[in-house]
Design an enzyme around this catalytic site. Structure first.
Site, PDB file in Angstrom:
ATOM      1  N   ASP A  86       0.859  -1.185   0.000  1.00  0.00           N
ATOM      2  CA  ASP A  86       0.000   0.000   0.000  1.00  0.00           C
ATOM      3  C   ASP A  86       0.894   1.233   0.000  1.00  0.00           C
ATOM      4  O   ASP A  86       2.064   1.182   0.394  1.00  0.00           O
ATOM      5  CB  ASP A  86      -0.910  -0.025   1.226  1.00  0.00           C
ATOM      6  CG  ASP A  86      -2.056   0.964   1.118  1.00  0.00           C
ATOM      7  OD1 ASP A  86      -2.185   1.608   0.063  1.00  0.00           O
ATOM      8  OD2 ASP A  86      -2.824   1.084   2.092  1.00  0.00           O
ATOM      9  N   ASP A 121      -3.167   7.564  -3.820  1.00  0.00           N
ATOM     10  CA  ASP A 121      -4.460   8.146  -4.192  1.00  0.00           C
ATOM     11  C   ASP A 121      -4.938   9.120  -3.122  1.00  0.00           C
ATOM     12  O   ASP A 121      -4.310   9.276  -2.067  1.00  0.00           O
ATOM     13  CB  ASP A 121      -5.490   7.039  -4.408  1.00  0.00           C
ATOM     14  CG  ASP A 121      -5.634   6.121  -3.193  1.00  0.00           C
ATOM     15  OD1 ASP A 121      -4.594   5.691  -2.646  1.00  0.00           O
ATOM     16  OD2 ASP A 121      -6.769   5.834  -2.792  1.00  0.00           O
ATOM     17  N   GLY A 187     -11.634   4.169   0.289  1.00  0.00           N
ATOM     18  CA  GLY A 187     -12.473   5.088   1.044  1.00  0.00           C
ATOM     19  C   GLY A 187     -13.668   4.441   1.717  1.00  0.00           C
ATOM     20  O   GLY A 187     -14.657   5.113   2.007  1.00  0.00           O
TER      21      GLY A 187
END
Length: 645
Positions: A86, A121, A187
């Protein structure tokens, strides 16, 4: 992503990385390189095929960074399988601004040898304004575009958009069109933590339907066993989870249907890897580190036990049934399942023609299943095109055409009327008596009078109230002695219309057809024209297996490329010998193809070379690059008797 098995949007697939192939669906356990509670190698024995770790934590910790740059991330965490890293987006959301930029964090992941690299992101929260979420989608896509993807490199491009479905759709389409080969849905952790599963249904379904099907969908943070099955049903391939260790630290244990506190348990379950090694009291008395490690093993076992069950359900074609039964184990899951039912129109296009498993009918909510919605839509069109006297037969919900069969046939053939059978709180044409799921059903026989009445009113609205009767109200037709139509012929035409589309039945089966029935069962079997078999009605689901002769009649009746795939001429020669059709050789195809349905294979001049069953729906065919698209069973150079199918 190569397809292995499919059940609607759910699938078992193979995803290739530099350090091995991962079979999906699966969970990537989160590894904190600063504190490894269970070694990645031990995770393998519990079911892990790959892991995920955080490149941001590695980079900002001197000792970890130096070792990772020198020996690679696989050496750092002592794992030789696929590793996803990540970028640190979630840490940025939790702790504030990040000191690294997108290009820098991607480059670092490359240097340490990550198999799946994630861009930096912009995390969108559920309470973000529309403008904030829109800007996050645009900026995330811009960051994806600034990365040049190398040969064989897998870059994860997250699909953001908060709770705004148009933005999720936009993000999914943008990321699918980019060089991203892996699509995490981001999200969503705040929604998962607050059990807002119904909102997650919309987010996941929108992302999946608007994404490239050859690219896997990953649900960030979605590793709790109780939500895995619903997520996979909606098309999720990968999950990651740190819950196994977070819950363990708090003395909580994962189960397929929820979470339980250790202090409230009497015994440990037999399936747990720590059963027989500890008692509940011994765990409570153990040192914190030992207890956390033991509960972490249990929690990972619970996660992968559920994953294995989901895979088996996909293989058996009954994942929906599993989700429906599991949804009633918790109100939040049930609310999410109800949301799936509300969006059944989105799922119909991905629903296979039939399933290996019997259809389970629980109550009126089962009427919202995509299969029943497809059947309902067909019945409405059938009645709209046949506005004539309609009689409701007073039979039960199972085997509708089997009682007083001779009387029914006599009525049907002597008088031109619609005969409808009450079935699962709705009505279906008698012609469909043997087709899936009308006969292939296990039903609770629970009736809903309100729904039943509404369905009757719907029939009356289509036909005209004065033309719908119960059997006991039928007009006396005893004076009619001559037959006006043939039940078997009308039956095969109606089934063909359901299977292949409007008006195909008459084109496929003209008046001169000869219908052969089984000597043993009396069921319809082969349909011939001029001594050529056109199709065989399958006993297990009541649908047709086509021959080349039947396929040619459909080809002539349906505008190109309806009900067919066109392949390169080289592939056509190969397929004409009975070999399967591969995705990469398809040049054109019908977007309305139904998964598992008969599909015609043609060359560049629309000549039929083979016929087989589609492995996916027409909405998916254009996305896959590898694997079998159509499993052929009959071809022009390798003729098989379809009655052997």
């Amino acid at each position: 992503m190569e397809l292995v098995h499919r059940d609607g949007l759910a699938r078992i697939g193979k995803f290739k990385t530099k350090h091995g192939v991962i079979e999906t669906p699966t969970v990537l356990p989160v590894i904190n390189p600063n504190k490894i509670t269970i070694t990645p190698e031990e995770m393998k024995s519990l079911g892990a095929q790959g892991i995920i770790t955080n490149s941001y934590i590695i980079r900002r910790t001197d000792a970890l960074r130096e070792k990772a740059l020198k020996d690679g991330v696989h050496s750092l965490v002592s794992f030789d399988g696929p590793i996803m890293t990540d970028s640190g987006t979630f840490q940025s959301y939790v702790y504030g601004d990040m000191e690294y930029d997108n290009r820098g964090i991607v480059d670092f992941q490359r240097k340490i040898g990550s198999d799946i690299i994630t861009i930096l992101d912009i995390f969108s929260k559920p309470d973000d304004t529309y403008g904030m979420a829109r800007d996050a989608v645009d900026e995330t896509y811009s960051r994806m575009r600034e990365i040049e993807v190398g040969d064989g490199e897998i870059i994860a491009g997250p699909v953001q958009g908060s709770v705004y479905q148009d933005l999720r759709e936009k993000a999914a389409r943008l990321m699918s069109s980019s060089d991203a080969g892996y699509l995490p849905v981001g999200g969503v952790v705040p929604l998962l933590e607050s059990y807002q599963y119904d909102k997650l249904v919309d987010i996941v379904l929108t992302a999946r339907m608007n994404s490239d099907f050859s690219k896997p969908i990953h649900l960030f943070g979605g590793g709790h066993p109780m939500f895995l099955a619903i997520s996979v049903l909606l098309g999720v391939d990968f999950f990651d989870s740190a819950s196994y260790v977070k819950y363990a630290r708090d003395g909580r244990m994962l189960y397929p249907d929820g979470t339980r506190d250790l202090v409230k348990l009497r015994t440990l379950p037999r399936w747990s890897p720590i059963y027989g090694k500890y008692t509940v009291k011994e765990l409570l008395d153990a040192e914190s580190e030992e207890r956390t490690a033991a509960l972490s093993r249990h929690n990972l076992a619970a996660i992968f036990m559920e994953i294995n069950e989901i895979k088996e359900r996909i293989f058996q074609n009954n994942l929906w049934q599993y989700v429906e039964s599991r949804a009633r184990s918790h109100p939040y899951l049930y609310r999410a399942f109800r949301r799936i039912l509300e969006r059944n129109g989105d799922l119909v296009g991905f629903e296979p023609l039939y399933r290996k498993a019997s259809f389970h009918y629980y109550d009126s909510y089962s009427n919202s299943h995509p299969t029943l919605k497809r059947l309902s839509e067909f019945t409405e069109r059938f009645l709209t095109e046949n506005r004539k006297e309609t009689v409701i037969l007073p039979f039960g919900s199972r085997n509708p055409g089997k009682r007083d069969y001779g009387i029914i046939r006599d009525i049907y053939e002597k008088y031109d009327m619609n005969l409808l059978v009450p079935w699962c709180n709705t009505y279906v044409p008698i012609e469909l008596e043997d087709t899936y799921p009308i006969e292939q059903i296990i039903s609770s026989d629970i009736t809903d009078e309100r729904l039943h009445r509404n369905e009757l009113l719907k029939v009356e609205k289509i036909i005209g109230k004065g033309w719908v009767f119960e059997k006991k109200e039928m007009k006396d037709h005893s004076d009619i002695t001559e037959k006006s139509r043939n039940f078997n012929l009308e039956k095969i035409r109606a089934v063909a219309d359901l299977q292949f589309g409007h008006s195909v039945g008459k084109a496929l089966f003209p008046d001169g057809c000869r219908i052969i029935t089984s000597r043993a069962t009396g069921r319809l079997r082969n349909i011939l024209l001029n001594d050529q078999i056109l199709a065989t009605m399958r006993a297990q689901d009541g649908f047709f297996t086509l021959t080349v002769a039947g396929a040619e009649r459909i080809r002539d009746a349906v505008e190109y490329p309806g009900l067919r795939v066109s392949v390169t001429d080289d592939s056509a020669e190969y397929n004409s010998k009975g070999f399967n059709v591969f995705f990469k050789f398809i040049t054109e195809y019908d977007r309305g193809i139904v998964a598992s349905n008969e599909t015609i294979v043609v060359d560049s001049k629309d000549n039929v070379v083979a016929v087989g069953r589609a492995s996916v729906s027409g909405r998916e065919i254009g996305d896959y690059r590898s694997g079998v698209a159509v499993k052929t069973h009959h071809s022009i150079k390798s003729i098989k008797d379809p009655s052997e199918e």
